[in-house]
Design a protein around this motif. Structure first.
Motif, PDB file in Angstrom:
ATOM      1  N   GLY A 112      22.387  24.683  28.591  1.00 11.23           N
ATOM      2  CA  GLY A 112      22.511  25.267  30.460  1.00 11.23           C
ATOM      3  C   GLY A 112      23.326  26.533  30.022  1.00 11.23           C
ATOM      4  N   GLN A 113      22.152  27.554  29.785  1.00 12.72           N
ATOM      5  CA  GLN A 113      21.903  28.879  29.149  1.00 12.72           C
ATOM      6  C   GLN A 113      21.295  29.359  29.640  1.00 12.72           C
ATOM      7  N   ARG A 114      20.963  30.307  30.259  1.00  8.84           N
ATOM      8  CA  ARG A 114      19.680  30.693  31.347  1.00  8.84           C
ATOM      9  C   ARG A 114      19.322  32.530  31.308  1.00  8.84           C
ATOM     10  N   GLN A 159      11.518  19.973  17.891  1.00  7.48           N
ATOM     11  CA  GLN A 159      12.848  19.333  19.154  1.00  7.48           C
ATOM     12  C   GLN A 159      11.495  20.259  20.243  1.00  7.48           C
ATOM     13  N   SER A 160      11.443  19.667  21.438  1.00  8.37           N
ATOM     14  CA  SER A 160      10.657  19.637  22.357  1.00  8.37           C
ATOM     15  C   SER A 160      12.328  19.523  23.608  1.00  8.37           C
ATOM     16  N   GLY A 161      11.552  19.869  24.950  1.00 15.17           N
ATOM     17  CA  GLY A 161      12.227  19.958  25.706  1.00 15.17           C
ATOM     18  C   GLY A 161      11.432  20.756  27.322  1.00 15.17           C
ATOM     19  N   THR A 162      13.278  21.339  28.009  1.00 16.51           N
ATOM     20  CA  THR A 162      12.659  21.943  29.562  1.00 16.51           C
ATOM     21  C   THR A 162      13.177  23.248  29.573  1.00 16.51           C
ATOM     22  N   LEU A 163      12.623  23.697  30.348  1.00 17.39           N
ATOM     23  CA  LEU A 163      12.973  25.128  30.908  1.00 17.39           C
ATOM     24  C   LEU A 163      13.272  24.351  32.537  1.00 17.39           C
ATOM     25  N   SER A 199       9.527  22.044  36.611  1.00 16.79           N
ATOM     26  CA  SER A 199       9.909  23.261  34.915  1.00 16.79           C
ATOM     27  C   SER A 199       8.503  23.231  34.221  1.00 16.79           C
ATOM     28  N   LEU A 200       9.431  24.353  32.866  1.00 16.02           N
ATOM     29  CA  LEU A 200       8.028  24.195  31.800  1.00 16.02           C
ATOM     30  C   LEU A 200       8.387  23.027  30.867  1.00 16.02           C
ATOM     31  N   ALA A 201       7.615  22.473  29.996  1.00 14.23           N
ATOM     32  CA  ALA A 201       7.460  22.239  29.460  1.00 14.23           C
ATOM     33  C   ALA A 201       7.798  23.008  27.967  1.00 14.23           C
ATOM     34  N   ALA A 226      17.809  27.031  30.251  1.00 11.51           N
ATOM     35  CA  ALA A 226      17.418  25.484  29.199  1.00 11.51           C
ATOM     36  C   ALA A 226      18.454  24.222  28.983  1.00 11.51           C
ATOM     37  N   VAL A 227      17.230  23.384  29.826  1.00  7.00           N
ATOM     38  CA  VAL A 227      17.915  21.940  29.665  1.00  7.00           C
ATOM     39  C   VAL A 227      18.613  21.127  28.323  1.00  7.00           C
TER      40      VAL A 227
END
Length: 731
Positions: free
Chosen positions: A89-91, A113-117, A129-131, A174-175
């Motif tokens: 939630g922060q950017r 961990q994995s996620g997206t921006l 989005s950016l993986a 950060a998602v």
């Protein structure tokens, strides 16, 4: 062979030799937060189609981390030693520095961990989005002594699908997982190029541009059909499951490194080629997640043959970009990017003749970013020029291990992390047959920013630029000119015999250097040898100008010749028994400390094992003995800096076997090591084992010698000058 050699880096310690030390290097043209750093970085490096901006200089709702130089931390591996940590939630929001339509972000997520921006432009969230993933990070190399879990960052890229203007806002959020953002690269990517006339397309041979099918055979068939011509890789993702070989007399060309992508960890693997291979304008992205030195997980492993070239490539997630053996005469590697290698970026592993590696961008490699290693036959007349290198995980930005007539010119190296320097010029061989440095080694116009690191095996610092007589003396002529060194955490120039065996680092000239903020010293001399320094100007030196303490004790001296034009570093670290700490200043000498102990000593002559250093080693049982029957004889010590010496204590071994004797001697002093004046006139001094075989010589008030010399003209007990210890005190 592949990057499987062991590297032993031992810096002046009595501890047993260190085990394998690998070298990791990263390169990137980094827009520095501090204006002074940016100015230094602009002096050298690659001409790149991107602009990099540090996350810590952007606006953020996250937390800034660093600066930090502690091995194994995220900040220490980050560009500028700082980054921004985002919780979900922060950017972090950047102001676009240029017209752009593409971004690449250096980032890290927690292990496993994995996620997206999420990506925002002027407040509007993009569909793309950016993986982000930890898959390629957190590399462990337990066989490398001194390494810790490293390779903490990775890179992810995205074509935005729209043009962003200078001054617009680009944000990354950060998602679903914590993301540490280091630096963002902004770029205007040209559209996909079109197929050259007459080219053989890999899709015509059955290649699958979706990446679902195996395109290996299609690539082989296209290469066979296009001899003397061009193999065309159109836009798309192409999967190759085994390496190509038998490649010669062909151009393999893509539509651009953002458009034509080959997914493989092994592209070309061959031991011979007739040459004429040209690889250009596509990306090779691998799946290397750990460093396995027995695997040829490289873009090119072996040879491309004479007259070949590599240009416009994007190489990522491989072990090594190019590990080159055999005949690669007149190869040119240029205008390419090397990201996230677990070992070297490029290694000329012997027999490189006339190779030019220029204008490349390297970031986050796991061994030397650029290396020449003259194994089996020497690398000759080859160069690394105008490359940008940053953030090595374990070792040197540029390393030259042997070779003849080598040039390292106009490179930018930033943020080395552990077990390495910005540039290393070395005779470390690793294996035989090795060909040491020879001819003229030219190191010119390079800029080193925050380079040099602590060697964790020995707790000794490594300088920004290191000359290392590891396995043999430096016999080549080494010319280091026009160097800019900024914010080195430790020393600027280091001269060392990394094996601890005391080989000479000599024949070195340093001319025209600017040193801005060296944490400890400008010159760190840890072995015998000599260098001439001219026009070296330093500001912000943390401890002293020079650390001059050759190892092993008594092995010889390191002579610094002042060629004129030097400023800001005329002091010498006063105590060879301690290491200067960053920013500590040079402590006032302890009036009760023996100023001679551990200092380099010389003599007009010596007998057998009774060398000059034995009178400065702190052990009264060992001794110097001059050439016999050849009076007068002289013993000289370099205190490192001018000192107000008031008392000398001269000793012989305190044993009854040493009969009473009188030695006739005088004491001379010098500030420059060439012109001496008499401090104490010649007289006889009686050494009597009944009173400890010790005499005291008082020096006159006002004497401030840097060099002390004892001239011995007679000895009633033996036809030679003899001292087991010479001690000098301020009181």
């Amino acid at each position: 062979m592949h990057s499987s050699r062991s590297r032993h880096v031992r810096l002046m310690s009595s501890t047993p030799a260190a085990a394998a030390v690998a070298v990791a290097l990263a390169a990137g043209m980094l827009t520095a937060t501090a204006p002074t750093t940016h100015a230094a970085a602009a002096a050298a490096g690659a001409d790149l189609p991107l602009t990099s901006v540090e996350a810590e200089s952007a606006t953020t709702t996250g937390t800034k981390i660093g600066p930090d130089h502690t091995q194994g931390t995220h900040a220490s591996e980050a560009s500028g030693r700082q980054a921004v940590r985002l919780a979900a939630g922060q950017r972090v929001e950047f102001t676009a520095p240029r017209t752009l339509n593409a971004v690449n972000v250096a980032y890290s997520v927690p292990d496993g961990q994995s996620g997206t921006l999420a990506v925002y432009v002027n407040g509007q969230k993009l569909a793309k989005s950016l993986a982000v993933t930890s898959k390629y990070s957190y590399v462990d190399t337990p066989w490398i002594q001194g390494s810790k879990t490293h390779h903490l960052f990775d890179n992810t890229r995205l074509l935005l699908g729209q043009t962003v203007q200078p001054g617009d806002k680009v944000a990354f959020e950060a998602v679903s997982t914590q993301v540490t953002v280091d630096v963002a690269d902004f770029e205007q990517v040209a559209g996909a190029a079109t197929k050259p006339a007459g080219a053989v397309s890999v899709t015509d041979k059955g290649a699958d541009p979706t990446g679902q099918g195996d395109s290996t055979q299609a690539f082989r068939d296209a290469i066979a059909a296009a001899q003397g011509g061009v193999v065309w890789i159109p836009p798309g993702d192409f999967r190759i499951t085994s390496s190509l070989n038998g490649v010669s007399n062909v151009t393999v060309q893509g539509a651009g490194s953002w458009h034509s992508v080959v997914r493989t960890s092994r592209f070309i693997d061959q031991t011979s080629s007739s040459g004429g291979v040209h690889l250009k304008d596509f990306a090779v992205v691998g799946e290397v997640t750990e460093r396995v030195d027995s695997n040829p997980d490289n873009f090119v492993n072996g040879t491309l043959g004479p007259g070949s070239s590599v240009s416009g490539m994007w190489l990522q997630h491989l072990k090594v970009g190019l590990w080159l053996t055999g005949n690669n005469d007149n190869l040119v590697v240029e205008n390419s990017r090397f990201l996230d290698m677990t070992a070297d970026g490029l290694n000329l592993n012997g027999n490189a003749r006339g190779v030019r590696v220029r204008n490349n961008f390297l970031r986050n490699t796991g061994d030397d970013a650029l290396a020449m290693w003259s194994l089996y036959s020497p690398d000759t007349n080859s160069s690394f020029e105008n490359n940008t290198i940053s953030q090595p995980n374990l070792a040197n930005g540029i390393a030259i291990y042997g070779g003849t007539d080598i040039t390292v010119k106009n490179n930018l190296v930033a943020d080395t992390n552990a077990l390495g320097s910005g540039i290393a010029i070395s005779n470390q061989k690793f294996l035989d047959p090795f060909h040491p440095l020879a001819g003229t080694i030219t190191v010119s116009g390079n800029t080193l920013v925050r380079t040099g690191a602590m060697n964790p095996n020995w707790q000794h610092p490594m300088g920004a630029l290191r000359v290392d007589s590891y396995d043999s003396a430096i016999e080549a002529t080494v010319n280091i000119t026009g160097t800019t060194i900024t914010d080195s955490p430790y020393s600027a120039f280091e001269f060392v015999s990394g094996s601890g065996r005391g080989y000479a680092a000599k024949n070195v000239t340093v001319d025209g250097a600017t040193v801005n903020k060296a944490g400890t010293v400008v010159v760190q001399a840890e072995t015998q040898g000599a260098a001439k320094f001219s026009n070296v100007q330093a500001t912000g030196v943390g401890a002293a100008g020079v650390y001059n303490c050759p190892y092993p004790t008594g092995s010889g001296t390191f002579t610094l010749t002042n060629g004129g034009g030097n400023s800001g570093w005329d002091s010498t670290w006063s105590d060879c028994s301690t290491w200067p700490q960053p920013g500590s200043g040079n402590p006032d000498p302890d009036p009760t400390r023996n100023l001679v102990k551990g200092r380099p000593a010389t003599a007009t002559g010596s007998t057998d094992v009774y060398t000059p250093g034995k009178a400065a080693d702190g052990d009264a049982q060992t001794y110097w003995e001059s050439t016999n029957n050849a009076f007068p004889q002289a013993w000289t010590v370099d205190l490192g800096s001018a000192e107000s010496v008031r008392r000398l204590v001269l000793k012989l071994p305190p044993l009854a076997a040493w009969q009473t004797r009188t030695q006739t001697l005088s004491v001379q002093g010098s500030t420059d090591g060439s012109t001496y004046s008499t401090l104490v006139a010649s007289k006889g001094y009686r050494f009597d084992p009944a009173t400890g075989n010790t005499v005291t010589v008082t020096l006159p008030d006002g004497a401030r010698p840097r060099y002390l010399r004892l001239n011995v003209t007679a000895n009633t007990g033996w036809p030679a000058g003899q001292f087991s210890e010479v001690e000098a005190y301020l009181n």
